[in-house]
Design an enzyme around this catalytic site. Structure first.
Site, short mmCIF file in Angstrom:
data_model
loop_
_atom_site.label_atom_id
_atom_site.label_comp_id
_atom_site.label_asym_id
_atom_site.label_seq_id
_atom_site.Cartn_x
_atom_site.Cartn_y
_atom_site.Cartn_z
N HIS A 148 -95.77 17.50 61.27
CA HIS A 148 -96.05 18.67 62.26
C HIS A 148 -95.60 20.03 61.90
O HIS A 148 -94.27 20.19 61.43
CB HIS A 148 -95.79 18.16 63.76
N SER A 167 -102.57 14.41 66.76
CA SER A 167 -101.30 15.00 67.28
C SER A 167 -101.12 16.32 66.77
O SER A 167 -100.69 17.51 67.42
CB SER A 167 -100.02 14.32 66.61
N ASP A 203 -90.48 17.09 60.58
CA ASP A 203 -90.72 15.67 60.27
C ASP A 203 -91.40 15.66 58.88
O ASP A 203 -92.00 14.58 58.60
CB ASP A 203 -91.30 14.80 61.32
#
Length: 940
Positions: free
Chosen positions: A416, A237, A413
């Protein structure tokens, strides 16, 4: 016979010069003032000299008239010195320097103090010749302190002159060059490695790589670079985030939507750019198979591959050591495949960024910075050891770690990165790949040194021959000087008279000037072309602009002197004006203040003020002198353009690149043609018949009409300056738009300067102005009224400029309103008599070399053609600015002297010789145009 010395000072008392110089003899008391004191005491006695000028009464230095005392002073001093054996056969007392006068050193100071003790104080009714009597005088201590201060100042000026400053600058350049060469040899010369691994934040969202500059790519530039290219991002990600930021450089409207745990394609069919994200969150067999397919010869390979993963492995296996071991095995199996791909494509392995553990959710708590560091160390060690005998071709993208360390606290979070960090990493990737393709001026990272052009090689040969020629001249001259050295007559024991050295030949001055200029141009090339010194991007803050402004303002006010004349805009005042404006413009450029619109608008006024002085000065000269000869024109053109022409050759830049010099040159020619064309109207002719004034006004009106026509007819302007060979001078990037924009921005101000000069000289001729020392320019009421209007106008313009919201709209109004603040400043500066009678010698000194300062800043103070900052001393911005500024000012001053020396040789006063030189110069430029055309064809 000696007087008893004074009692020794107590333990807590300061030791004075008297205490350290020993006893004072009666001979010291009898002798006149030492030679050290003579030039410094002249000002003190000036008033009393004038008092006894005609009467012959006793003045401050003895009996007789002032002129007699001035003539006899040196003779009396020489006689006193000769009694002590200090006068040589030539009749020179001691050394020519202040330190050597009156015996020099300790002896000179001892005699000075002795003379001060016995000197009769001018302010006391009685003066006993005792050493301590001066202490009781009402002004004796003050005068002695002032004299000591002046002597100290002379000593400093003697030992630290402009010449010694230039020697120090030369030593600094050599030391810095050696240090940077050693550093690059030890740490490597690849700026791409620095871009991928090191840097710092200059401010919010402004990333500065170590030692080089990063270009901010626009959409058009990115598409132009990536046309027909395929870029692949492989990973988890975090790599997906980097993919999105990279794509948004090409297409800002691209949205982050869809299933995130799958492949995401992007294609711009117009630009033929393809960017893919391939979802492989772990380094495992799946990722290996994807990479292996690209290694096959029959498959099209991506031009750029960006890969990286680790956090999913840590999360899925709960941070176990077995997972780390498996990660190492998988990286080891993938490394040879990546190395094979790196031979034909650019391959980057992105290291894992740190996390903000406090924000991590419960199912991510096992992802710790300690685990991430372990995975990164494993990846780096395996990738770097994948090739045994050579350096790995796979580039480790580690700079994202440094970026994340500063910004991860802004994460939503904890895992990221925030959008600003991703954008910075994506822009770094764009710079790594595109800088070597597009070669942006302000993107020095990953750019190779540009190859030398044919013209540059010829220039290097010319400067080398000049250096060799000057050395030959120097050796011959030195040997001749040794032969002419006086020899001692054995019979009389006296030296024969010196043979007068012959004057230096013009050829030697020519070679010496170009020898020095060659060394200076080598420094220019090293700073801005050879990638020897470092470069950094600019970053504007209010403090970086306004604090230096305050510093120079204080210095300028501190160093003030009386003007030689008190006329409006006298020479000292115009030099002062140019000096402080140039310093403000330099600070504006190095601080990057162009991003702050109010500062930008005020700087535009300063540039306009330079052009106003051009109109005022040249019009005044031609109007008053009536000298329209070719010698005057050639002198001005040479003075303005010599340095720029040399830089165009050495730095491989077009003439229009140094826009201010073409601007001033064209306006000078406009002024000359306007006044020189029939009928030639001068002040002398107009004084005989007032109708000639109307004739001149008609000429000025016609000039204004031409300016308005060209300003609002861009097509006609471009047609004129697109004609060959004018196009070679005024084109930039293939068109003359930049020249039209620069000319149009200050189109009226030169005309305003000419009109102001005409009105001022007319008022001066009719004796309407009061330009005496200390006198206001007009009557009291008119002066106060004009001062009030000027202050209000000055502040009104500043308020308007500070409230500007749109640069384009403000630039449109600027040509018409800039003269308001210029005229307001002139009136404020000149209406009060006391303001007109003083000037800042500090600013005036810089004003005399303002042209050289403006041009030299492009390459040896700023960097990348003014887009960045030259870094001579990395890691210490304040010390770097001090050192680079010192060298920069010394170089500018030396170039000014070289230009003046060469002007006397290349532009002689004799018309026949001048025409021959002009023919040679024309041939030189013809050859330059031919070589330039050949270069352009070879480049295309």
């Amino acid at each position: 016979m000696s007087l008893p010395p004074p009692p020794p000072p107590a333990a807590g008392d300061p030791v004075t010069p008297e205490d350290s110089l020993g006893s004072v003899t009666l001979e010291d008391w009898a002798t006149g003032p030492p030679l050290q004191a003579q030039p410094l005491l002249r000002q003190e006695a000036k008033g009393k000299e004038e008092e006894g000028e005609e009467t012959g009464v006793q003045g401050a230095w003895g009996k007789g008239t002032a002129e007699q005392r001035r003539r006899g002073w040196g003779e009396a001093a020489e006689a006193a010195a000769a009694e002590e054996g200090q006068v040589d056969a030539g009749g020179a007392a001691g050394s020519a320097s202040p330190a050597g006068a009156a015996g020099g050193g300790r002896e000179g100071w001892r005699r000075l103090l002795a003379w001060l003790r016995r000197r009769q104080p001018q302010c006391c009714p009685c003066a006993a010749p005792l050493p301590r009597s001066a202490a009781h005088c009402c002004h004796g201590g003050t005068k002695m302190a002032a004299l000591a201060y002046n002597l100290g100042k002379r000593e400093i000026n003697h030992y630290f002159s402009v010449r010694s400053a230039k020697v120090l600058a030369l030593v600094a350049v050599l030391l810095l060059a050696v240090c940077h060469l050693a550093s690059r040899r030890y740490r490597g010369n690849d700026s791409c490695e620095y871009l991928l691994s090191s840097g710092r934040f200059l401010g919010e969202k402004v990333w500065q790589p170590h030692s080089c500059m990063m270009h901010k790519y626009k959409i058009s530039e990115a598409k132009n670079c990536l046309v027909d290219k395929h870029i692949a991002f492989i990973g988890d990600s975090r790599i997906r985030q980097l993919f999105y930021s990279f794509v948004k450089i090409i297409n800002p409207q691209f949205k982050e939507e869809g299933n995130k745990h799958e492949n995401i394609p992007f294609e711009d069919k117009i630009a033929s750019v393809k960017v893919d994200f391939l979802w492989h969150p772990e380094v495992n067999g799946s990722m290996k198979q994807c990479i292996k397919v690209w290694t096959e010869d029959s498959v099209a390979k991506p031009h750029v591959i960006v890969a990286g993963a680790a956090t999913w492995s840590i999360k899925i296996h709960n941070g176990s050591n077995e997972a780390l071991s498996q990660y190492k095995m998988n990286i080891t199996s993938i490394a040879p495949l990546l190395e094979k791909l790196a031979k034909t494509s650019d391959v980057y392995w992105v290291l894992q960024d740190p996390v903000y553990e406090d924000l991590l959710s419960e199912n991510r708590k096992m992802i710790t910075n300690e685990k991430i560091d372990a995975y990164n160390e494993a990846a780096v060690s395996i990738l770097n050891s994948s090739t045994r005998n050579s350096k790995s071709h796979v580039k480790v993208f580690s700079v994202s770690k440094l970026i994340a360390q500063e910004t991860i606290m802004e994460s939503l979070d904890g895992l990221h990165l925030p959008e600003s960090s991703r954008e910075t990493s994506a822009m770094i990737l764009m710079n790594v790949y595109c800088n070597k393709i597009l070669k942006p001026v302000d993107g020095s990272c990953c750019q190779p040194r540009p190859p030398l052009t044919l013209i540059q090689k010829l220039a290097a040969c010319f400067f080398t021959l000049s250096i060799v020629g000057y050395l030959i001249f120097y050796i011959i001259h030195r040997n001749a000087h040794r032969k002419n050295k006086p020899c001692t007559d054995l019979e009389s024991g006296e030296e024969k008279k010196n043979i007068i050295n012959p004057p230096v030949s013009p050829l030697e001055i020519f070679l010496q000037s170009f020898c020095k200029l060659g060394l200076i141009m080598a420094y220019f090339y090293m700073c801005d072309r050879a990638n020897l010194f470092m470069k950094e991007n600019k970053f504007y803050t209010h403090s970086t602009f306004f604090i230096p402004i305050i510093y120079i303002l204080v210095l300028g006010v501190f160093y003030n002197e009386n003007t030689k004349e008190t006329k409006v805009l006298n020479r000292e005042q115009t030099d002062e004006w140019k000096g402080w404006m140039q310093l403000v413009i330099l600070i504006y450029h190095i601080s990057g203040a162009s991003t702050f619109l109010p500062v930008y608008m005020h700087i535009r006024v300063l540039v306009a003020a330079y052009l106003f002085q051009t109109g005022y000065g040249h019009f005044s000269y031609f109007w008053v002198k009536g000298d329209f000869g070719i010698h005057r024109v050639c002198q001005v053109l040479f003075r303005l353009n010599f340095l720029v022409v040399v830089l165009c050759i050495v730095m491989d830049r077009p003439y229009q690149f140094y826009y201010f010099v073409p601007l001033v040159t064209v306006w000078f020619m406009v002024i000359y043609v306007t006044l020189a064309l029939w009928p030639q109207i001068t002040q002398k002719k107009a004084n005989g018949n007032c109708l000639w004034h109307f004739g001149l006004l008609l000429k000025l009106a016609f000039l204004l009409l031409c300016i308005c026509f060209l300003a609002y007819s861009q097509g006609a302007f471009e047609k004129i300056f697109s004609l060959w060979p004018l196009s070679k001078c005024f084109e930039l990037k293939g068109n003359v738009y930049e020249w039209w924009f620069r000319w149009r921005l200050d189109r009226y101000v030169v005309f305003h300067g000419m009109l102001f000069a005409f009105i001022y000289l007319a008022l001066q001729k009719r004796q309407i102005l009061s330009e005496g020392k200390g006198e206001p320019l007009f009557s009291s009421k008119i002066s106060n009224f004009l001062l009030f209007i000027s202050v209000v106008s000055f502040l009104t313009y500043s308020i308007w400029a500070s409230s500007c919201k749109n640069k384009a709209q403000c630039n449109e109004l600027h040509p018409s309103v800039s003269v308001v603040q210029i005229l307001a400043f002139i009136l404020i500066r000149n209406i009060p008599g006391y303001a007109r009678s003083v000037y800042s010698s500090f600013f005036a000194w810089f004003g005399k070399i303002s042209l050289e300062l403006f041009i030299c800043q492009y390459h040896i103070w700023l960097a990348a053609d003014t887009r960045g900052i030259l870094v001579l001393i990395p890691g210490n911005p304040m010390l770097n600015i001090i050192v680079s500024t010192f060298i920069f000012v010394c170089v500018a001053h030396e170039i000014s002297q070289i230009t003046n020396d060469l002007a006397q040789i290349i532009i002689p006063k004799d018309n026949s010789s001048l025409l021959k030189r002009l023919a040679c110069i024309a041939a030189f430029f013809c050859g330059l145009l031919i070589l330039s055309s050949i270069q352009d064809k070879s480049r295309h």
